[in-house]
Scaffold this motif. Structure first.
Motif, PDB file in Angstrom:
ATOM      1  N   HIS A 166       0.859  -1.191   0.000  1.00 21.23           N
ATOM      2  CA  HIS A 166       0.000   0.000   0.000  1.00 21.23           C
ATOM      3  C   HIS A 166       0.895   1.240   0.000  1.00 21.23           C
ATOM      4  N   LEU A 167       0.787   2.054  -1.053  1.00 28.60           N
ATOM      5  CA  LEU A 167       1.768   3.110  -1.322  1.00 28.60           C
ATOM      6  C   LEU A 167       1.311   4.515  -0.984  1.00 28.60           C
ATOM      7  N   GLY A 168       0.026   4.713  -0.711  1.00 25.15           N
ATOM      8  CA  GLY A 168      -0.433   6.083  -0.504  1.00 25.15           C
ATOM      9  C   GLY A 168      -0.169   6.909  -1.741  1.00 25.15           C
ATOM     10  N   ASP A 169       0.551   8.050  -1.562  1.00 25.37           N
ATOM     11  CA  ASP A 169       0.879   8.933  -2.687  1.00 25.37           C
ATOM     12  C   ASP A 169       2.366   8.883  -3.038  1.00 25.37           C
ATOM     13  N   ALA A 170       3.130   7.980  -2.411  1.00 22.30           N
ATOM     14  CA  ALA A 170       4.589   8.016  -2.538  1.00 22.30           C
ATOM     15  C   ALA A 170       5.081   8.089  -3.988  1.00 22.30           C
ATOM     16  N   PRO A 171       4.517   7.292  -4.934  1.00 19.52           N
ATOM     17  CA  PRO A 171       5.041   7.329  -6.304  1.00 19.52           C
ATOM     18  C   PRO A 171       4.364   8.352  -7.203  1.00 19.52           C
ATOM     19  N   GLY A 172       3.269   8.950  -6.762  1.00 21.58           N
ATOM     20  CA  GLY A 172       2.503   9.870  -7.600  1.00 21.58           C
ATOM     21  C   GLY A 172       1.080   9.373  -7.778  1.00 21.58           C
ATOM     22  N   TYR A 173       0.394   9.950  -8.780  1.00 20.50           N
ATOM     23  CA  TYR A 173      -1.038   9.724  -8.969  1.00 20.50           C
ATOM     24  C   TYR A 173      -1.288   9.141 -10.342  1.00 20.50           C
ATOM     25  N   LYS A 174      -1.550   7.831 -10.408  1.00 24.12           N
ATOM     26  CA  LYS A 174      -1.897   7.227 -11.696  1.00 24.12           C
ATOM     27  C   LYS A 174      -3.394   6.944 -11.674  1.00 24.12           C
ATOM     28  N   THR A 175      -4.145   7.861 -12.278  1.00 19.25           N
ATOM     29  CA  THR A 175      -5.601   7.785 -12.154  1.00 19.25           C
ATOM     30  C   THR A 175      -6.254   6.997 -13.279  1.00 19.25           C
ATOM     31  N   SER A 176      -5.497   6.711 -14.334  1.00 14.69           N
ATOM     32  CA  SER A 176      -6.018   5.864 -15.419  1.00 14.69           C
ATOM     33  C   SER A 176      -4.809   5.262 -16.122  1.00 14.69           C
ATOM     34  N   ASP A 177      -5.052   4.410 -17.121  1.00  9.97           N
ATOM     35  CA  ASP A 177      -3.933   3.810 -17.856  1.00  9.97           C
ATOM     36  C   ASP A 177      -3.104   4.874 -18.580  1.00  9.97           C
ATOM     37  N   THR A 178      -3.702   6.041 -18.844  1.00  9.92           N
ATOM     38  CA  THR A 178      -3.022   7.055 -19.653  1.00  9.92           C
ATOM     39  C   THR A 178      -2.762   8.369 -18.916  1.00  9.92           C
ATOM     40  N   ALA A 179      -3.057   8.426 -17.618  1.00 11.48           N
ATOM     41  CA  ALA A 179      -2.801   9.658 -16.854  1.00 11.48           C
ATOM     42  C   ALA A 179      -2.033   9.329 -15.587  1.00 11.48           C
ATOM     43  N   PHE A 180      -0.782   9.805 -15.545  1.00 14.32           N
ATOM     44  CA  PHE A 180       0.083   9.589 -14.376  1.00 14.32           C
ATOM     45  C   PHE A 180       0.621  10.962 -13.997  1.00 14.32           C
ATOM     46  N   LEU A 181       0.188  11.472 -12.823  1.00 17.91           N
ATOM     47  CA  LEU A 181       0.670  12.763 -12.333  1.00 17.91           C
ATOM     48  C   LEU A 181       1.765  12.530 -11.305  1.00 17.91           C
ATOM     49  N   PRO A 182       2.778  13.403 -11.268  1.00 20.32           N
ATOM     50  CA  PRO A 182       3.910  13.209 -10.357  1.00 20.32           C
ATOM     51  C   PRO A 182       3.571  13.685  -8.944  1.00 20.32           C
ATOM     52  N   PRO A 183       4.431  13.368  -7.968  1.00 22.58           N
ATOM     53  CA  PRO A 183       4.090  13.633  -6.566  1.00 22.58           C
ATOM     54  C   PRO A 183       4.723  14.863  -5.935  1.00 22.58           C
ATOM     55  N   PHE A 184       5.243  15.842  -6.719  1.00 23.79           N
ATOM     56  CA  PHE A 184       6.004  16.930  -6.053  1.00 23.79           C
ATOM     57  C   PHE A 184       5.094  18.017  -5.471  1.00 23.79           C
ATOM     58  N   MET A 185       4.373  17.603  -4.421  1.00 24.62           N
ATOM     59  CA  MET A 185       3.386  18.475  -3.771  1.00 24.62           C
ATOM     60  C   MET A 185       3.995  19.241  -2.592  1.00 24.62           C
TER      61      MET A 185
END
Ligand SMILES: [Zn+2]
Length: 289
Positions: A166-185
């Protein structure tokens, strides 16, 4: 298809619950793990707490014995006060646990001010966890890994029974097969810590991964996931660095990133908001603010 982004059971005793953040499905998940003791991984945002209580009631799992908070960002931790109040009303108590470094950040009501100043509560009475600790669910346990970078005090949980990490937000946000947002919040992004955490997680014995935003990933996609997370971070960071003059313009951000970096970026409110918060995280880290 190696990713599952629908609510329901994702492994024996483990359920993905979609909190429906801001009225959007498929954006924010919490995970319910049922042993002799019941554990909720994260508690969602405050606006969805009542709905989460109803979802847990429908699963005969309210109140959970334990909430483990992956990190102190508002959309993971600020549901806790309402869940605790409802548990107390029913004569029960929830043990809230987080990494030792997260405990003072959870207690600081201003920690999440970058996401809406003055909106959030202090969360105290949290049991501190450390690297290598076991969260006891009665006969088996979840292993704690410290994985800072996205946020100070960020942990991952390894369920060794079923190889689920269970990763939480550590690697970023992959909300679909084609959308991966990075985690630099904001407010405490740390590039070096992120890269070290990805390297550490890559070496873990896992078969499946869960992401708070969003779902459960298995198979070849899981095997290559941490490389994908680092490549995503690199591409997005370079874009923000090359467009420093446009970072305050939400429309320019969305249009530019969709055009140059992530064609699958969905046009929904939480994603547009996230692009602006990434700009704050980028500027803070580079010393621009
Ligand atoms: Zn977060």
């Amino acid at each position: 298809v190696t990713a599952r982004r629908r609510p329901g059971e994702i492994a024996a005793g483990t359920t993905l619950i979609d909190t429906g953040m801001g009225g959007n499905s498929g954006i924010t998940a919490v995970f319910l793990i049922k042993g002799e003791r019941t554990c909720l991984v994260d508690a969602g945002a405050p606006a969805e707490a009542q709905r989460l209580i109803e979802q847990l009631d429908a699963l005969h799992a309210f109140p959970p014995d334990v909430i483990v908070v992956t990190h102190p960002h508002w959309d993971h931790a600020q549901g806790i006060p309402a869940l605790r109040r409802e548990a107390e009303r029913r004569g029960a108590r929830i043990d809230v646990m987080a990494l030792v470094e997260a405990v003072p950040l959870l207690a600081d009501a201003s920690f999440n001010d970058d996401y809406g100043a003055g909106q959030f509560a202090s969360v105290s009475g949290v049991t501190p966890l450390r690297e290598g600790d076991a969260v006891d669910l009665g006969g088996w346990s979840l292993r704690v890994l410290a994985v800072p970078g996205h946020c100070a005090g960020h942990l991952a949980l390894l369920d060794e029974r079923n190889g689920m990490l269970h990763l939480g937000d550590a690697p970023g946000y992959k909300t679909s097969d084609t959308a991966f947002l990075p985690p630099f919040m904001p407010p405490c992004w740390d590039t070096g810590a992120f890269l070290a955490s990805m390297e550490k997680l890559r070496k873990c014995a896992f078969e499946r991964l869960t992401l708070s935003h969003f779902g459960c990933i298995s198979g070849p996609e899981a095997a290559g996931f941490f490389d994908e997370a680092v490549a995503t971070f690199d591409a997005w960071w370079r874009w923000y660095a090359a467009h420093e003059g446009e970072l305050a313009d939400e429309t320019a951000l969305f249009d530019g990133l969709k055009r140059d970096v992530c064609p699958g970026l969905p046009d929904i409110g939480p994603v547009r908001a996230a692009l602006g918060w990434l700009a704050v995280g980028y500027r803070q880290y580079e010393g621009r603010d």
